[in-house]
Design an enzyme around this catalytic site. Structure first.
Site, PDB file in Angstrom:
ATOM      1  N   ASP A 287      -7.142  -1.314  -4.410  1.00  0.00           N
ATOM      2  CA  ASP A 287      -8.216  -1.092  -3.383  1.00  0.00           C
ATOM      3  C   ASP A 287      -9.100   0.105  -3.943  1.00  0.00           C
ATOM      4  O   ASP A 287     -10.231  -0.092  -3.863  1.00  0.00           O
ATOM      5  CB  ASP A 287      -7.607  -0.607  -2.015  1.00  0.00           C
ATOM      6  CG  ASP A 287      -6.838  -1.751  -1.521  1.00  0.00           C
ATOM      7  OD1 ASP A 287      -7.185  -2.953  -1.623  1.00  0.00           O
ATOM      8  OD2 ASP A 287      -5.655  -1.461  -0.715  1.00  0.00           O
TER       9      ASP A 287
ATOM     10  N   ASP B 153       0.745  -1.451   0.088  1.00  0.00           N
ATOM     11  CA  ASP B 153       0.074   0.030  -0.017  1.00  0.00           C
ATOM     12  C   ASP B 153       0.981   1.507  -0.029  1.00  0.00           C
ATOM     13  O   ASP B 153       2.092   1.311   0.510  1.00  0.00           O
ATOM     14  CB  ASP B 153      -1.002   0.154   1.353  1.00  0.00           C
ATOM     15  CG  ASP B 153      -1.925  -1.177   1.248  1.00  0.00           C
ATOM     16  OD1 ASP B 153      -2.386  -1.385   0.012  1.00  0.00           O
ATOM     17  OD2 ASP B 153      -2.344  -1.464   2.401  1.00  0.00           O
TER      18      ASP B 153
END
Length: 216
Positions: free
Chosen positions: A180, A146
């Site tokens: 995401d 991420d």
């Protein structure tokens, strides 16, 4: 919209997602960050063991279960998208479905292979691609990369705010990735426009059934 367009959207999202993750892994150490736009957008490198936005699920067994579920969902997803295309659902729904499918596949690649192809990012060390000593994990035990962080507001809440008054608060706190974002965009759009996406298809289907009955 044809099935090849669905595949092209999935591939495009995957290439962007994986290219950014690969760059992050091979150029940044854990918790390093670059400020892109002061006060609201940063590139902040973290990894997570579980679901989107850093959520976790069930330790080591949960990790295997989650990755296996993602794999099954992606395979089933491609067949389902083919069905939607064949039944001529709206382009909007097909695009949203493609985004969700691409996002699931993007995080699946991390979970399946990143533990094998990268070593760990420890301290100020940057991970290496295909290290001589092997990766930091085994198949299905990779961590999801991420990096997108939008702390739009940081500060202490006013005292009058219930429960959290006076506490330090960050909005938006989760760090996420392109995959995401693709999943979230697809799901939110379907929820917002579901009547348009599905209603129009039902109307077309009813018209065809009426014409078929009249022809008989």
């Amino acid at each position: 919209m044809k099935y090849r367009h669905v595949v092209l959207i999935v591939i495009l999202i995957l290439v962007i997602d994986q290219a950014l993750k690969f760059w992050i892994k091979t150029h940044m150490f854990m918790q390093q960050e670059f400020i892109i736009f002061p006060n609201w957008f940063r590139i902040h490198f973290i990894e997570n063991e579980g679901m989107a936005y850093g959520l976790k699920f069930g330790g080591d067994f949960g990790k295997i279960l989650l990755t296996t579920f993602r794999l099954v969902a992606v395979v089933v997803g491609f067949f389902y998208m083919k069905k939607l295309v064949r039944e001529k659902y709206s382009n909007g729904l097909l695009i949203c479905g493609s985004l969700i499918l691409a996002g699931a596949a993007g995080n699946l690649i991390d979970s399946m292979f990143y533990g094998i192809i990268f070593n760990d990012s420890i301290g100020y060390e940057v991970a290496k691609f295909l290290p001589a000593g092997g990766g930091y994990g085994s198949f299905l035990h990779g961590r999801v990369v991420d990096m997108l962080y939008f702390p739009i507001y940081e500060g202490y809440l006013p005292k009058w705010v219930p429960f959290k008054g006076g506490d330090y608060f960050v909005f938006f706190r989760p760090v996420f990735n392109i995959a995401d974002a693709a999943i979230s965009t697809g799901v939110i759009a379907i929820l917002l426009f579901q009547k348009r996406f599905f209603g129009r298809h039902l109307e077309v289907k009813e018209v065809k059934e009426v014409k078929a009955d009249q022809a008989v």
